[in-house]
Design an enzyme around this catalytic site. Structure first.
Site, PDB file in Angstrom:
ATOM      1  N   SER A 152       0.873  -1.168   0.000  1.00 37.70           N
ATOM      2  CA  SER A 152       0.000   0.000   0.000  1.00 37.70           C
ATOM      3  C   SER A 152       0.914   1.224   0.000  1.00 37.70           C
ATOM      4  O   SER A 152       1.736   1.372   0.909  1.00 37.70           O
ATOM      5  CB  SER A 152      -0.873  -0.037   1.254  1.00 37.70           C
ATOM      6  OG  SER A 152      -1.612   1.151   1.390  1.00 37.70           O
ATOM      7  N   LYS A 203      -1.080  -1.075  -4.397  1.00 38.23           N
ATOM      8  CA  LYS A 203      -2.265  -0.281  -4.060  1.00 38.23           C
ATOM      9  C   LYS A 203      -1.828   1.159  -3.848  1.00 38.23           C
ATOM     10  O   LYS A 203      -0.862   1.418  -3.123  1.00 38.23           O
ATOM     11  CB  LYS A 203      -2.912  -0.871  -2.805  1.00 38.23           C
ATOM     12  CG  LYS A 203      -3.884   0.019  -2.077  1.00 38.23           C
ATOM     13  CD  LYS A 203      -4.589  -0.753  -0.966  1.00 38.23           C
ATOM     14  CE  LYS A 203      -4.672   0.059   0.307  1.00 38.23           C
ATOM     15  NZ  LYS A 203      -5.298  -0.705   1.419  1.00 38.23           N
ATOM     16  N   LYS A 210      -2.846   4.929  -2.555  1.00 38.19           N
ATOM     17  CA  LYS A 210      -3.786   5.763  -1.806  1.00 38.19           C
ATOM     18  C   LYS A 210      -4.151   6.942  -2.689  1.00 38.19           C
ATOM     19  O   LYS A 210      -3.270   7.531  -3.337  1.00 38.19           O
ATOM     20  CB  LYS A 210      -3.122   6.253  -0.521  1.00 38.19           C
ATOM     21  CG  LYS A 210      -2.864   5.139   0.485  1.00 38.19           C
ATOM     22  CD  LYS A 210      -4.173   4.641   1.061  1.00 38.19           C
ATOM     23  CE  LYS A 210      -3.968   3.804   2.302  1.00 38.19           C
ATOM     24  NZ  LYS A 210      -5.229   3.307   2.850  1.00 38.19           N
ATOM     25  N   ASP A 251      -7.121   3.033  -3.072  1.00 35.59           N
ATOM     26  CA  ASP A 251      -7.831   3.085  -1.788  1.00 35.59           C
ATOM     27  C   ASP A 251      -8.075   4.549  -1.427  1.00 35.59           C
ATOM     28  O   ASP A 251      -7.124   5.310  -1.252  1.00 35.59           O
ATOM     29  CB  ASP A 251      -6.999   2.399  -0.695  1.00 35.59           C
ATOM     30  CG  ASP A 251      -7.722   2.318   0.648  1.00 35.59           C
ATOM     31  OD1 ASP A 251      -8.861   2.829   0.763  1.00 35.59           O
ATOM     32  OD2 ASP A 251      -7.140   1.736   1.588  1.00 35.59           O
ATOM     33  N   GLU A 284     -11.054   0.692  -3.405  1.00 36.79           N
ATOM     34  CA  GLU A 284     -11.332   0.398  -1.998  1.00 36.79           C
ATOM     35  C   GLU A 284     -11.967   1.612  -1.313  1.00 36.79           C
ATOM     36  O   GLU A 284     -11.465   2.726  -1.409  1.00 36.79           O
ATOM     37  CB  GLU A 284     -10.002   0.021  -1.322  1.00 36.79           C
ATOM     38  CG  GLU A 284     -10.120  -0.461   0.110  1.00 36.79           C
ATOM     39  CD  GLU A 284      -8.760  -0.907   0.659  1.00 36.79           C
ATOM     40  OE1 GLU A 284      -7.843  -1.201  -0.133  1.00 36.79           O
ATOM     41  OE2 GLU A 284      -8.616  -0.936   1.898  1.00 36.79           O
ATOM     42  N   ASP A 300     -13.644  -1.677   3.115  1.00 34.96           N
ATOM     43  CA  ASP A 300     -12.723  -1.776   4.249  1.00 34.96           C
ATOM     44  C   ASP A 300     -13.462  -1.210   5.475  1.00 34.96           C
ATOM     45  O   ASP A 300     -14.128  -1.956   6.213  1.00 34.96           O
ATOM     46  CB  ASP A 300     -11.437  -0.994   3.902  1.00 34.96           C
ATOM     47  CG  ASP A 300     -10.438  -0.879   5.041  1.00 34.96           C
ATOM     48  OD1 ASP A 300     -10.750  -1.265   6.172  1.00 34.96           O
ATOM     49  OD2 ASP A 300      -9.307  -0.376   4.816  1.00 34.96           O
ATOM     50  N   LYS A 356      -9.658  -6.872   8.131  1.00 36.53           N
ATOM     51  CA  LYS A 356      -8.653  -6.406   9.087  1.00 36.53           C
ATOM     52  C   LYS A 356      -9.050  -6.951  10.436  1.00 36.53           C
ATOM     53  O   LYS A 356     -10.174  -6.742  10.904  1.00 36.53           O
ATOM     54  CB  LYS A 356      -8.602  -4.875   9.132  1.00 36.53           C
ATOM     55  CG  LYS A 356      -7.904  -4.247   7.935  1.00 36.53           C
ATOM     56  CD  LYS A 356      -7.814  -2.748   8.058  1.00 36.53           C
ATOM     57  CE  LYS A 356      -7.156  -2.155   6.816  1.00 36.53           C
ATOM     58  NZ  LYS A 356      -7.408  -0.698   6.722  1.00 36.53           N
ATOM     59  N   GLY A 378      -3.882  -3.958   6.181  1.00 42.37           N
ATOM     60  CA  GLY A 378      -2.835  -3.695   7.161  1.00 42.37           C
ATOM     61  C   GLY A 378      -3.106  -2.366   7.825  1.00 42.37           C
ATOM     62  O   GLY A 378      -3.844  -1.534   7.288  1.00 42.37           O
TER      63      GLY A 378
HETATM   64  O1  OSB Z   1      -7.120   1.814   4.577  1.00 36.87           O
HETATM   65  O2  OSB Z   1      -5.897   0.111   4.351  1.00 36.87           O
HETATM   66  C1  OSB Z   1      -6.076   1.225   4.855  1.00 36.87           C
HETATM   67  C2  OSB Z   1      -2.989   2.273   6.863  1.00 36.87           C
HETATM   68  C3  OSB Z   1      -3.587   2.951   7.898  1.00 36.87           C
HETATM   69  C4  OSB Z   1      -4.949   3.087   7.923  1.00 36.87           C
HETATM   70  C5  OSB Z   1      -5.737   2.536   6.905  1.00 36.87           C
HETATM   71  C6  OSB Z   1      -5.147   1.851   5.863  1.00 36.87           C
HETATM   72  C7  OSB Z   1      -3.747   1.738   5.824  1.00 36.87           C
HETATM   73  C8  OSB Z   1      -3.013   1.101   4.744  1.00 36.87           C
HETATM   74  C9  OSB Z   1      -1.622   0.603   5.071  1.00 36.87           C
HETATM   75  O3  OSB Z   1      -3.410   1.019   3.610  1.00 36.87           O
HETATM   76  C10 OSB Z   1      -1.485  -0.860   4.943  1.00 36.87           C
HETATM   77  C11 OSB Z   1      -0.169  -1.316   5.531  1.00 36.87           C
HETATM   78  O4  OSB Z   1       0.816  -1.309   4.820  1.00 36.87           O
HETATM   79  O5  OSB Z   1      -0.151  -1.684   6.730  1.00 36.87           O
HETATM   80 MG    MG Z   2      -8.286   0.669   3.225  1.00 34.98          MG
END
Ligand code: OSB
Ligand code: MG
Length: 371
Positions: A135, A161, A163, A188, A213, A238, A262, A290
């Site tokens: 991510s 992925k 953001k 995402d 996402e 999510d 999660k 994550g």
């Molecule tokens: O939306 O998946 C998410 C990190 C913090 C809060 C929300 C998210 C995330 C990530 C990071 O996408 C995923 C990771 O590498 O741990």
């Molecule tokens: Mg997410």
């Protein structure tokens, strides 16, 4: 097993680099670790709440309060036949899934060790290696994002992925897709768009994304159902999915075609298995999200990802992407093929580095059944 002691610690860990999402930047993590000793066996769990209530409603401090004042007092001294009984004992605590998960997951680690099973096997997992994605946080320019993607692909990661948020979306995704036409790519939004943006979001359909996402409100399954009807690209939920009933609702309403699981968000391994089962029975693929976890939370995510419905690469990547020094050994490593070898030793399968944890601890709380 009898819950003899519970220890709650807050540790501070600095991410190697700031991580930017549509809701803000994360850098200095305040992580809660839970150690439970039952029948002399020590198990570990991690609370995955953020420092601010911007991803969901929980924070490090709300979790501290809920565990200290409600969860630990309701479990200390109790005798359980299995970790799966923990949610029942916490029935009277509404919400606060991340706080509850940190404690429940520690008890799963204990049970796995007592049964001399890797946690993955105790959960019903089959895979001996899992597929990994990354991510990537929001960046200043499409060019720097493309460079980062290239670096992660060279390390072997199987899915990227990105953001996104309004204004940091189409041009960034276009740049990555034109440089890497064949990769598995997703985005995402962490709830950054509104239903009125439905036409704008259609611009993403040109990039052959695996999924979009959580584009809309963090708590609105119905809004996503309407959006999914207007999009060909799969929506993955999510934030919206806090339990297996939400997963069922989302699937039956057509609000998503993929579910991010999660452990913290759904309240621990017991509920995560149920989310998995509901999705699998309806052929909806799941994958492990994550929360920028330390090694303890990461090890739990690895165990969960071995269940057969986890057919897409997770946001479960190498310790070294996050930390100069992780709190487990060995650290989590990813192969050139973009996989993690699932440990086959009892429990979490990684050793917790107590001396590092002690050094990073800023406060702790302790409960003892015999006092
Ligand atoms: O939306 O998946 C998410 C990190 C913090 C809060 C929300 C998210 C995330 C990530 C990071 O996408 C995923 C990771 O590498 O741990
Ligand atoms: Mg997410």
């Amino acid at each position: 097993m009898k819950i003899e002691t519970i220890t709650l610690r807050e540790i501070h860990m600095r991410l190697k680099a700031p991580f930017e999402t549509s809701f803000g930047v994360m850098r200095d993590r305040r992580i809660l670790l839970v150690e439970v000793i039952a029948d002399g066996v020590s198990g570990w769990g991690e609370v995955t709440a953020g420092e601010t209530p911007s991803y969901n409603a929980e924070t490090t401090d709300t979790a501290w309060h809920i565990i200290s004042d409600f969860v630990a007092p309701s479990l200390i001294g109790k005798t359980l036949a299995a970790a799966s009984e923990v949610p029942g004992l916490m029935d009277c605590i509404r919400g606060h899934q991340m706080a509850k998960a940190g404690v429940e997951n520690a008890i799963w680690d204990v049970e796995a060790q007592q049964k001399s099973l890797p946690l993955s096997k105790l959960l019903g997992g089959m895979l001996e290696q899992i597929s990994c994605g990354v991510s990537l946080g929001i960046r200043d320019t499409p060019c720097s994002l493309v460079q980062k993607v290239e670096e992660e692909l060279l390390s072997g990661y199987q899915r990227i992925k990105l953001k996104i948020k309004p204004g940091k979306d189409i041009e960034f995704v276009r740049a990555v897709r034109s440089n890497f036409p064949e990769i598995r790519l997703s985005v995402d939004a962490n709830s950054a768009y509104r239903p009125e943006d439905a036409d704008y979001l259609k611009n993403l359909e040109a990039f052959n994304l695996l999924m979009i996402e959580q584009p809309l409100y963090w708590d609105d399954i119905h809004a996503h159902a309407k959006l999914q009807r207007s999009l060909c690209t799969a929506i993955c939920l999510d934030e919206c999915i806090s339990n297996s009933r939400h997963a069922l609702t989302a699937i039956e309403l057509g609000a998503c075609r993929i579910v991010n699981v999660k452990l913290g968000r759904v309240g621990g391994h017991t509920e995560a298995v149920q989310v998995h089962d509901i999705c699998r029975a309806r052929s909806v693929p799941v994958w492990s999200g994550g929360m920028l976890e330390s090694g303890v939370g990461r090890a739990h995510n690895i165990a969960m990802s071995t269940l057969p419905g986890f057919t897409l690469p997770g946001d479960v990547s190498a310790s070294r992407r996050y930390w100069d020094e992780d709190i487990i050994e060995p650290e989590v490593e990813v192969t050139r093929q973009g996989t993690i070898q699932v440990p086959q030793t009892p429990g979490l399968g990684y050793q917790v580095r107590r001396e590092a944890i002690n050094r990073l601890t800023v406060r702790s709380n302790h409960w003892n059944a015999n006092r």
